[in-house]
Scaffold this motif. Structure first.
Motif, mmCIF file in Angstrom:
data_model
loop_
_atom_site.group_PDB
_atom_site.id
_atom_site.type_symbol
_atom_site.label_atom_id
_atom_site.label_comp_id
_atom_site.label_asym_id
_atom_site.label_seq_id
_atom_site.Cartn_x
_atom_site.Cartn_y
_atom_site.Cartn_z
ATOM 1 N N ALA A 1 31.107 -25.184 11.368
ATOM 2 C CA ALA A 1 30.457 -23.830 11.362
ATOM 3 C C ALA A 1 31.466 -22.714 10.424
ATOM 4 C CB ALA A 1 30.162 -23.288 12.856
ATOM 5 N N CYS A 2 32.574 -23.044 10.163
ATOM 6 C CA CYS A 2 33.427 -22.060 9.346
ATOM 7 C C CYS A 2 32.652 -22.121 7.830
ATOM 8 C CB CYS A 2 34.749 -22.579 9.120
ATOM 9 S SG CYS A 2 35.441 -22.258 10.707
ATOM 10 N N ALA A 3 32.887 -21.002 7.126
ATOM 11 C CA ALA A 3 32.423 -20.722 5.928
ATOM 12 C C ALA A 3 32.804 -21.868 4.934
ATOM 13 C CB ALA A 3 32.901 -19.407 5.343
ATOM 14 N N SER A 4 32.033 -22.387 4.284
ATOM 15 C CA SER A 4 32.466 -22.959 3.122
ATOM 16 C C SER A 4 32.235 -22.472 1.628
ATOM 17 C CB SER A 4 31.688 -24.299 3.028
ATOM 18 O OG SER A 4 30.242 -24.300 2.755
ATOM 19 N N GLY A 5 32.881 -22.647 0.526
ATOM 20 C CA GLY A 5 32.719 -22.191 -0.481
ATOM 21 C C GLY A 5 34.356 -21.953 -1.351
ATOM 22 N N PRO A 6 34.294 -21.281 -2.337
ATOM 23 C CA PRO A 6 35.456 -21.334 -2.960
ATOM 24 C C PRO A 6 36.457 -20.121 -2.249
ATOM 25 C CG PRO A 6 33.828 -20.051 -4.261
ATOM 26 C CD PRO A 6 33.254 -20.751 -3.095
ATOM 27 N N GLY A 7 37.868 -20.330 -2.315
ATOM 28 C CA GLY A 7 38.850 -19.308 -1.867
ATOM 29 C C GLY A 7 38.857 -17.915 -2.532
ATOM 30 N N TYR A 8 39.214 -17.043 -2.291
ATOM 31 C CA TYR A 8 39.132 -15.663 -2.987
ATOM 32 C C TYR A 8 39.988 -15.941 -4.201
ATOM 33 C CZ TYR A 8 40.649 -11.209 -4.401
ATOM 34 O OH TYR A 8 40.807 -10.135 -5.125
ATOM 35 N N LYS A 9 41.049 -16.627 -4.425
ATOM 36 C CA LYS A 9 41.740 -16.673 -5.691
ATOM 37 C C LYS A 9 40.977 -17.564 -6.917
ATOM 38 C CE LYS A 9 46.337 -16.815 -3.769
ATOM 39 N NZ LYS A 9 47.288 -17.429 -3.396
ATOM 40 N N ALA B 1 29.669 -20.475 15.876
ATOM 41 C CA ALA B 1 28.276 -20.841 15.889
ATOM 42 C C ALA B 1 27.461 -19.530 15.870
ATOM 43 C CB ALA B 1 27.540 -21.784 16.970
ATOM 44 N N MET B 2 28.188 -18.433 16.169
ATOM 45 C CA MET B 2 27.591 -17.107 16.149
ATOM 46 C C MET B 2 27.862 -16.507 14.931
ATOM 47 S SD MET B 2 28.232 -14.005 18.817
ATOM 48 C CE MET B 2 30.214 -14.260 18.606
ATOM 49 N N GLN B 3 26.781 -16.474 14.188
ATOM 50 C CA GLN B 3 26.810 -15.669 12.821
ATOM 51 C C GLN B 3 25.864 -14.897 12.574
ATOM 52 O OE1 GLN B 3 27.123 -18.877 9.912
ATOM 53 N NE2 GLN B 3 28.770 -20.051 11.235
ATOM 54 N N PRO B 4 25.804 -13.667 13.292
ATOM 55 C CA PRO B 4 24.629 -12.566 12.904
ATOM 56 C C PRO B 4 24.544 -12.102 11.747
ATOM 57 C CG PRO B 4 26.360 -11.636 14.317
ATOM 58 C CD PRO B 4 26.793 -13.020 13.975
ATOM 59 N N SER B 5 23.408 -11.464 11.399
ATOM 60 C CA SER B 5 23.023 -10.599 10.002
ATOM 61 C C SER B 5 23.958 -9.353 9.997
ATOM 62 C CB SER B 5 21.818 -10.679 9.990
ATOM 63 O OG SER B 5 21.178 -11.680 9.841
ATOM 64 N N ALA C 1 27.769 -12.921 9.170
ATOM 65 C CA ALA C 1 29.364 -12.909 9.782
ATOM 66 C C ALA C 1 29.679 -14.426 9.982
ATOM 67 C CB ALA C 1 29.203 -11.993 11.029
ATOM 68 N N LYS C 2 30.068 -15.013 8.809
ATOM 69 C CA LYS C 2 30.587 -16.374 8.858
ATOM 70 C C LYS C 2 32.029 -16.387 9.063
ATOM 71 C CE LYS C 2 26.873 -18.220 6.101
ATOM 72 N NZ LYS C 2 26.715 -19.062 4.878
ATOM 73 N N PRO C 3 32.590 -17.338 10.041
ATOM 74 C CA PRO C 3 33.956 -17.267 10.258
ATOM 75 C C PRO C 3 34.797 -17.614 9.021
ATOM 76 C CG PRO C 3 32.501 -18.683 11.988
ATOM 77 C CD PRO C 3 31.471 -18.158 10.811
ATOM 78 N N LYS C 4 35.877 -17.219 8.862
ATOM 79 C CA LYS C 4 36.569 -17.601 7.625
ATOM 80 C C LYS C 4 36.122 -17.394 6.549
ATOM 81 C CE LYS C 4 40.164 -18.973 10.045
ATOM 82 N NZ LYS C 4 41.523 -18.227 9.806
ATOM 83 N N GLY C 5 34.959 -16.398 6.262
ATOM 84 C CA GLY C 5 34.508 -15.867 5.135
ATOM 85 C C GLY C 5 34.211 -14.573 4.798
ATOM 86 N N PHE C 6 34.059 -14.185 3.391
ATOM 87 C CA PHE C 6 33.877 -12.764 3.151
ATOM 88 C C PHE C 6 32.909 -12.620 1.899
ATOM 89 C CE2 PHE C 6 36.628 -14.356 -0.528
ATOM 90 C CZ PHE C 6 36.304 -13.409 -1.419
ATOM 91 N N PHE C 7 32.327 -11.699 1.859
ATOM 92 C CA PHE C 7 31.519 -11.132 0.795
ATOM 93 C C PHE C 7 31.616 -9.608 0.345
ATOM 94 C CE2 PHE C 7 28.977 -10.551 4.645
ATOM 95 C CZ PHE C 7 28.085 -9.506 4.241
#
Length: 143
Positions: free
Chosen positions: A19-27, A54-58, A69-75
């Motif tokens: 359930a954690c965020a996937s995608g490229p790291g900040y760097k 599992a809780m990822q509200p808008s 609000a994805k765990p271990k994620g940013f935007f």
């Protein structure tokens, strides 16, 4: 009995990690983050915790959905300078008012708190140095 408990804990950990965020790291994306256009400020949204994965509200900014609000994620989003309300909701609505200044970056951490039935995601404004440090360890979840 111990084997069943270990198996159950392993399954829970796998679900949480999935359930954690996937995608490229900040760097990996830092060089692609554009400069701010005149008149705009930037707001970074991030979630460090995997508790309640599992809780990822808008995430809403003045009632417009801008992300999750994805765990271990940013935007991040760029908006004209002005007053904004950041809001999330699960069983309870949590909000934060902020004043975005031209040319400035703001950081909103999305903290998870336990609720009666489900957890709550609470937006918290943090100092830029702390926010910048935090997102270094996260994955980019923006578009």
């Amino acid at each position: 009995m111990k084997t069943k408990l270990r198996t159950l804990l392993a399954i829970i950990m796998l679900i949480a990690l999935a359930a954690c965020a996937s995608g490229p790291g900040y760097k990996d994306v830092a060089a692609e983050i554009s400069d701010l256009e005149p008149g705009n400020g930037r707001i970074y949204f991030y979630r460090t915790a995997i508790v309640g994965a599992a809780m990822q509200p808008s995430i809403r900014l003045n009632e417009e959905v801008v992300g999750k609000a994805k765990p271990k994620g940013f935007f991040y989003i760029d908006r004209p300078a002005g007053s904004y309300i950041v809001a999330t909701s699960t069983e309870a609505k949590r909000s934060l008012s902020l004043l975005l200044e031209e040319g400035k970056e703001m950081y909103v951490r999305l903290d998870v708190k336990m609720g009666l039935l489900v957890g709550h995601v609470k937006p918290v404004l943090v100092e830029p140095a702390e926010g910048f440090s935090d997102i270094q360890k996260l994955n980019y979840t923006g578009g």
